[in-house]
Design a protein around this motif. Structure first.
Motif, mmCIF file in Angstrom:
data_model
loop_
_atom_site.group_PDB
_atom_site.id
_atom_site.type_symbol
_atom_site.label_atom_id
_atom_site.label_comp_id
_atom_site.label_asym_id
_atom_site.label_seq_id
_atom_site.Cartn_x
_atom_site.Cartn_y
_atom_site.Cartn_z
ATOM 1 N N ASP A 128 0.832 -1.216 0.000
ATOM 2 C CA ASP A 128 0.000 0.000 0.000
ATOM 3 C C ASP A 128 0.863 1.263 0.000
ATOM 4 O O ASP A 128 0.536 2.246 -0.661
ATOM 5 N N LEU A 129 1.986 1.219 0.740
ATOM 6 C CA LEU A 129 2.895 2.364 0.760
ATOM 7 C C LEU A 129 3.550 2.534 -0.614
ATOM 8 O O LEU A 129 3.678 3.663 -1.101
ATOM 9 N N ILE A 130 3.930 1.452 -1.253
ATOM 10 C CA ILE A 130 4.504 1.533 -2.598
ATOM 11 C C ILE A 130 3.499 2.176 -3.552
ATOM 12 O O ILE A 130 3.851 3.073 -4.324
ATOM 13 N N GLU A 131 2.248 1.753 -3.496
ATOM 14 C CA GLU A 131 1.221 2.332 -4.373
ATOM 15 C C GLU A 131 1.036 3.821 -4.098
ATOM 16 O O GLU A 131 0.886 4.616 -5.016
ATOM 17 N N TYR A 132 1.071 4.189 -2.836
ATOM 18 C CA TYR A 132 0.931 5.601 -2.465
ATOM 19 C C TYR A 132 2.096 6.417 -3.026
ATOM 20 O O TYR A 132 1.892 7.482 -3.605
ATOM 21 N N LEU A 133 3.316 5.907 -2.871
ATOM 22 C CA LEU A 133 4.493 6.623 -3.365
ATOM 23 C C LEU A 133 4.504 6.704 -4.887
ATOM 24 O O LEU A 133 4.978 7.693 -5.458
ATOM 25 N N LYS A 134 3.970 5.690 -5.547
ATOM 26 C CA LYS A 134 3.887 5.710 -7.013
ATOM 27 C C LYS A 134 3.030 6.875 -7.500
ATOM 28 O O LYS A 134 3.300 7.456 -8.547
ATOM 29 N N GLU A 135 1.997 7.198 -6.730
ATOM 30 C CA GLU A 135 1.109 8.302 -7.104
ATOM 31 C C GLU A 135 1.845 9.635 -7.165
ATOM 32 O O GLU A 135 1.507 10.493 -7.964
ATOM 33 N N PHE A 136 2.845 9.818 -6.314
ATOM 34 C CA PHE A 136 3.564 11.088 -6.243
ATOM 35 C C PHE A 136 4.843 11.094 -7.066
ATOM 36 O O PHE A 136 5.425 12.152 -7.288
ATOM 37 N N ALA A 137 5.293 9.935 -7.506
ATOM 38 C CA ALA A 137 6.516 9.862 -8.308
ATOM 39 C C ALA A 137 6.205 10.171 -9.768
ATOM 40 O O ALA A 137 5.146 9.822 -10.280
ATOM 41 N N ASP A 138 7.141 10.836 -10.416
ATOM 42 C CA ASP A 138 7.006 11.070 -11.844
ATOM 43 C C ASP A 138 7.172 9.766 -12.614
ATOM 44 O O ASP A 138 6.561 9.564 -13.647
ATOM 45 N N LYS A 139 8.031 8.897 -12.068
ATOM 46 C CA LYS A 139 8.259 7.609 -12.711
ATOM 47 C C LYS A 139 8.697 6.606 -11.653
ATOM 48 O O LYS A 139 9.399 6.943 -10.712
ATOM 49 N N THR A 140 8.264 5.360 -11.839
ATOM 50 C CA THR A 140 8.667 4.266 -10.967
ATOM 51 C C THR A 140 9.494 3.279 -11.773
ATOM 52 O O THR A 140 9.117 2.898 -12.875
ATOM 53 N N PHE A 141 10.625 2.891 -11.204
ATOM 54 C CA PHE A 141 11.502 1.896 -11.816
ATOM 55 C C PHE A 141 11.523 0.680 -10.906
ATOM 56 O O PHE A 141 11.873 0.790 -9.739
ATOM 57 N N ASP A 142 11.139 -0.476 -11.429
ATOM 58 C CA ASP A 142 11.122 -1.704 -10.632
ATOM 59 C C ASP A 142 12.189 -2.654 -11.162
ATOM 60 O O ASP A 142 12.023 -3.310 -12.184
ATOM 61 N N TYR A 143 13.317 -2.709 -10.448
ATOM 62 C CA TYR A 143 14.432 -3.583 -10.812
ATOM 63 C C TYR A 143 14.549 -4.760 -9.845
ATOM 64 O O TYR A 143 15.526 -5.492 -9.887
ATOM 65 N N SER A 144 13.571 -4.942 -9.003
ATOM 66 C CA SER A 144 13.678 -5.906 -7.908
ATOM 67 C C SER A 144 13.834 -7.348 -8.352
ATOM 68 O O SER A 144 14.390 -8.161 -7.639
ATOM 69 N N SER A 145 13.380 -7.698 -9.537
ATOM 70 C CA SER A 145 13.479 -9.096 -9.976
ATOM 71 C C SER A 145 14.670 -9.345 -10.899
ATOM 72 O O SER A 145 14.900 -10.475 -11.302
ATOM 73 N N LEU A 146 15.451 -8.327 -11.224
ATOM 74 C CA LEU A 146 16.556 -8.497 -12.172
ATOM 75 C C LEU A 146 17.613 -9.475 -11.694
ATOM 76 O O LEU A 146 18.062 -10.317 -12.444
ATOM 77 N N PHE A 147 18.031 -9.378 -10.454
ATOM 78 C CA PHE A 147 19.080 -10.258 -9.952
ATOM 79 C C PHE A 147 18.633 -11.709 -9.987
ATOM 80 O O PHE A 147 19.354 -12.581 -10.424
ATOM 81 N N ILE A 148 17.416 -11.954 -9.569
ATOM 82 C CA ILE A 148 16.882 -13.315 -9.540
ATOM 83 C C ILE A 148 16.769 -13.869 -10.948
ATOM 84 O O ILE A 148 17.164 -14.998 -11.209
ATOM 85 N N SER A 149 16.286 -13.080 -11.899
ATOM 86 C CA SER A 149 16.150 -13.569 -13.269
ATOM 87 C C SER A 149 17.507 -13.785 -13.913
ATOM 88 O O SER A 149 17.680 -14.693 -14.732
ATOM 89 N N ALA A 150 18.518 -12.973 -13.558
ATOM 90 C CA ALA A 150 19.855 -13.161 -14.108
ATOM 91 C C ALA A 150 20.462 -14.474 -13.630
ATOM 92 O O ALA A 150 21.105 -15.188 -14.398
ATOM 93 N N ILE A 151 20.212 -14.838 -12.375
ATOM 94 C CA ILE A 151 20.703 -16.112 -11.852
ATOM 95 C C ILE A 151 19.996 -17.267 -12.560
ATOM 96 O O ILE A 151 20.608 -18.249 -12.964
ATOM 97 N N ALA A 152 18.682 -17.130 -12.731
ATOM 98 C CA ALA A 152 17.915 -18.184 -13.414
ATOM 99 C C ALA A 152 18.408 -18.400 -14.835
ATOM 100 O O ALA A 152 18.542 -19.538 -15.302
ATOM 101 N N MET A 153 18.715 -17.299 -15.552
ATOM 102 C CA MET A 153 19.228 -17.418 -16.919
ATOM 103 C C MET A 153 20.595 -18.087 -16.937
ATOM 104 O O MET A 153 20.896 -18.907 -17.801
ATOM 105 N N ALA A 154 21.446 -17.769 -15.964
ATOM 106 C CA ALA A 154 22.785 -18.349 -15.893
ATOM 107 C C ALA A 154 22.721 -19.847 -15.614
ATOM 108 O O ALA A 154 23.562 -20.616 -16.080
ATOM 109 N N GLN A 155 21.713 -20.282 -14.862
ATOM 110 C CA GLN A 155 21.593 -21.692 -14.523
ATOM 111 C C GLN A 155 21.019 -22.514 -15.665
ATOM 112 O O GLN A 155 21.173 -23.718 -15.688
ATOM 113 N N GLU A 156 20.361 -21.871 -16.628
ATOM 114 C CA GLU A 156 19.762 -22.603 -17.744
ATOM 115 C C GLU A 156 20.737 -22.992 -18.758
ATOM 116 O O GLU A 156 21.682 -23.069 -19.130
#
Length: 192
Positions: free
Chosen positions: A164-192
């Motif tokens: 809920d706090l993230i959604e609230y902050l998104k309302e006031f931000a000009d832009k939101t960048f979500d990089y939270s899954s990049l590290f996990i997906s990079a590991i998954a790609m390396a393991q494939e």
């Protein structure tokens, strides 16, 4: 140290905007240092980091020696540290958001050029304060930043921040960048 090159996008966009940058726990410390150094690489820019996730001296040690005079760290992380630096302002109470704002204003007076405020990290702040109080603070602080035509980057560890706090902050931000899954997906790609 994790490679956080992907943050170049959020740094490039940040000019006189309010941005919300969502990271994962492994990205946060390196991400803050990367963003600070990226801004300091630009002439006539100064950086103020409000840190809830790392000691001020640790962040300052990772800033280039020639850029430290254009850096201020508001340290809400350290307790009873004997280290004293002109660039580090230690807060005695991390929940004192008025104290945070006063420390930012004091830092702004001591720095030259365009000031960029990097707020690290909202999820830790919510340990000390209620979500509603944090949201009100950022609403007012966001307005102040916009009126003064400055730059603000708010970071949060997505998996440990109230949605809920993230959604609230998104309302006031000009832009939101979500990089939270990049590290996990990079590991998954390396393991494939």
């Amino acid at each position: 140290m994790q490679n956080v090159f992907f943050l170049k996008e959020s740094v490039a966009y940040a000019d006189k905007n309010v941005s919300l940058v969502l990271l994962n726990q492994k990205q946060i410390r390196d991400g803050i240092v990367f963003m600070a150094n990226s801004f300091l690489a630009q002439e006539f820019k100064s950086v103020i980091v409000v840190s809830y996730s790392a000691p001020g001296e640790e962040i300052l040690a990772k800033i280039g020696e020639k850029d430290r005079n254009r850096t201020a760290i508001i340290d809400a992380f350290s307790r009873n540290s004997d280290d004293n630096s002109a660039q580090v302002i230690k807060l005695s109470n991390p929940s004192d958001m008025t104290g945070v704002q006063i420390a930012i204003e004091k830092s702004e007076k001591n720095l030259l050029g365009e000031k960029i405020v990097i707020f690290d990290s909202i999820n830790v702040l919510t340990v000390y304060e209620k979500r509603e109080t944090v949201a009100k603070f950022f609403h007012m602080f966001n307005n102040k930043i916009r009126l003064e035509d400055k730059t603000l980057i708010i970071t949060a560890v997505k998996e440990s921040t109230d949605p809920d706090l993230i959604e609230y902050l998104k309302e006031f931000a000009d832009k939101t960048f979500d990089y939270s899954s990049l590290f996990i997906s990079a590991i998954a790609m390396a393991q494939e």
